[in-house]
Enzyme design. Structure first.
Site, PDB file in Angstrom:
ATOM      1  N   GLU A 111      11.474  44.541  14.349  1.00 21.76           N
ATOM      2  CA  GLU A 111      12.906  45.033  14.361  1.00 21.76           C
ATOM      3  C   GLU A 111      13.411  45.820  15.449  1.00 21.76           C
ATOM      4  OE1 GLU A 111      13.534  46.807  10.480  1.00 21.76           O
ATOM      5  OE2 GLU A 111      13.666  44.990   9.310  1.00 21.76           O
ATOM      6  N   GLU A 114      10.044  39.933   6.151  1.00 18.05           N
ATOM      7  CA  GLU A 114      10.020  40.999   4.884  1.00 18.05           C
ATOM      8  C   GLU A 114      11.255  40.675   3.779  1.00 18.05           C
ATOM      9  OE1 GLU A 114      10.196  44.902   6.366  1.00 18.05           O
ATOM     10  OE2 GLU A 114       8.958  44.504   8.117  1.00 18.05           O
TER      11      GLU A 114
END
Length: 490
Positions: free
Chosen positions: A126, A271
């Site tokens: 991220e 995720e």
């Protein structure tokens, strides 16, 4: 929190796992994986975790680094591996081709040759998250490019692909409809740079999607829309109807890719999950509802309106991590399907009749002993608050709070929970239950209802690479003695 234990024998377990794999294969659905994080004070031994993964039918595992103990345990396991490069290494990978080659040689070639089934290298995690304030904007793509070049030079680029796990905040829709999506304006060109590179090199776009976070940050978010069996009003976008946030968010990404000429780029859900504690909307019941709904959804093989077919996904996460940063929220330490000691928090059906989650085997605990506030201790003592603050700052008190698993405790029990958390994290060292004379040990379990006062697993039952500092017992005793000496003075 409720838990479901595995009561079958080895043969029965093997049959269930085989049935799960046959079911998923026959249904034409994507393989299900799990994220395996290790930010824990007492992580389970890697061999134990690998047995948990295989015993529960997981076929893939996603890692956030390439620690030797973890990678070694995955050798010849048959599990597909996505190995990660932490954000803090992006700079050196971006600026040094030799560093990238060394990393690939040490963390990919080395383990691949020993039977570790590595399929992806995740470059960063991220990195374009808006809260990072652009810290990794300049280094992510160069690091990605260098790692790909290193894989090419190692002769591995055909079997191992690169990816960059991104948060869902890298794309957006001005109207809320997926078809109006595009990549965030401030990173648009950088995203297209990465997307084109992934497409040219046979990679995949990895995205982390969290309906829970939307509910957490937005009081007006329709809670039912977060779930797959919810009753909220659907979003209609042309011929597509969206009854849950996952499908809508997923297809928002598809539209962003399509709008920029990459509508066929493979997607991996890096995720997805739901925490069980640390917030009023984080509990085992809602986590079970969400994760089971997701499992059922992808097991159907239907995909989403814009991308019918199999979905490749990694549940987040496998095990609780008590040393994760709680800056995003106290829930960060409670994403695990399993507790720190490998006990399932709830059951998940993997698509076969009577399937149950298998708990970790062979876990050894310390003595059944807890650290609690002395019955004689006065709550009005001015020295008491400092001991509580110290315990919580050094251990984990994220289960204490409004509508959390231990939210119903009285004041004395709250203090005892904090003391015990510190005591267990320090391997039940006697000095760790001092707290200026306010604490004492007891053999009577103070757990109540949903609030579990844990007993730590043995040092030898936890992975030693995280515990070397705990083995320096003399240093620990000296440090704690100094702290309590300071607290003893007004």
């Amino acid at each position: 929190m409720g838990s479901c234990s595995w009561s079958g024998h080895g043969g029965a377990a093997a049959l269930v796992v085989a049935a799960v794999m046959v079911f998923w294969s026959a249904a034409g659905v994507g393989a299900i994986g799990a994220n395996w994080g290790t930010q824990a004070s007492h992580p389970l031994p890697p061999d134990t975790v690998v047995k948990m993964l295989k015993g529960n039918g997981f076929q893939k595992v996603k890692l956030f680094d390439a620690e030797d103990g973890t990678m070694s345990a995955l050798r010849k396991s048959g599990l597909e591996v996505m190995v990660g490069i932490p954000n803090e290494l992006l700079m050196i990978m971006a600026t040094s081709m030799k560093a990238a080659e060394r990393w690939v040689d040490k963390n990919v070639s080395n383990y691949l040759n020993d039977g570790c089934n590595i399929r992806y290298v995740a470059v960063g995690n991220e990195p374009f998250l808006s809260t990072y304030n652009g810290s990794f904007l300049q280094t992510t793509f160069p690091a990605l490019r260098n790692i790909q070049s290193a894989l090419v030079r190692a002769g591995l680029s055909n079997q191992i692909k690169v990816t960059v796990p991104q948060n869902a905040d890298v794309y957006e829709s001005t109207t809320g409809k997926p078809s109006d999506a595009d990549f965030r304006a401030d990173i648009h060109d950088r995203m297209l740079e990465i997307v084109k590179f992934l497409s040219d090199n046979g990679g995949a776009f990895t995205v982390n999607i969290y309906p829970f976070i939307s509910l957490y940050i937005d009081a007006n978010f329709p809670a039912e829309y977060a779930f797959f069996d919810g009753s909220s009003s659907p979003i209609v976008d042309g011929s597509a109807t969206y009854t849950n946030m996952f499908d809508a968010n997923h297809d928002t990404l598809i539209w962003a890719l399509k709008k920029n000429g990459y509508g066929n780029l493979p997607i991996i859900i890096g995720e997805i999950g739901w925490p069980t504690d640390g917030d009023m909307n984080a509990n085992a019941q809602l986590a079970q509802r969400f994760n089971q709904g997701f499992m059922t959804h992808i097991a159907s093989g239907r995909g989403t309106p814009m991308r019918p077919g199999p979905i490749d996904a990694y549940l987040f996460s496998l095990i609780d991590e008590d040393e994760k940063s709680i800056q995003p929220g106290n829930f960060e330490r409670h994403w695990g399907i399993f507790t720190y000691d490998g006990i399932p928090k709830y059951n998940l059906n993997f698509g076969t009749p009577n399937s149950q989650i298998q708990r970790a085997s062979g876990v050894k605990y310390l003595e059944k002993k807890w650290c609690v506030l002395k019955p004689s201790a006065s709550l009005d003592d001015p020295k008491l608050p400092d001991t509580i603050s110290y315990a919580c700052s050094m251990a984990d008190c994220t289960s204490l709070g409004y509508k959390t698993s231990c939210g119903a405790l009285d004041i004395r029990s709250n203090i005892s929970y904090a003391y015990n958390s510190f005591f267990q994290k320090n391997d039940q060292d006697d000095v760790a239950c001092g707290f200026s004379g306010f604490a004492t040990t007891t053999g009577q379990d103070p757990s109540t209802g949903t609030c579990r006062f844990g007993v730590m697993i043995e040092v030898d039952s936890a992975f030693s690479w995280k515990l070397q500092r705990a083995r320096s017992s003399c240093l620990l005793v000296l440090l704690l003695a100094l702290v309590h000496l300071c607290l003893s003075f007004p």
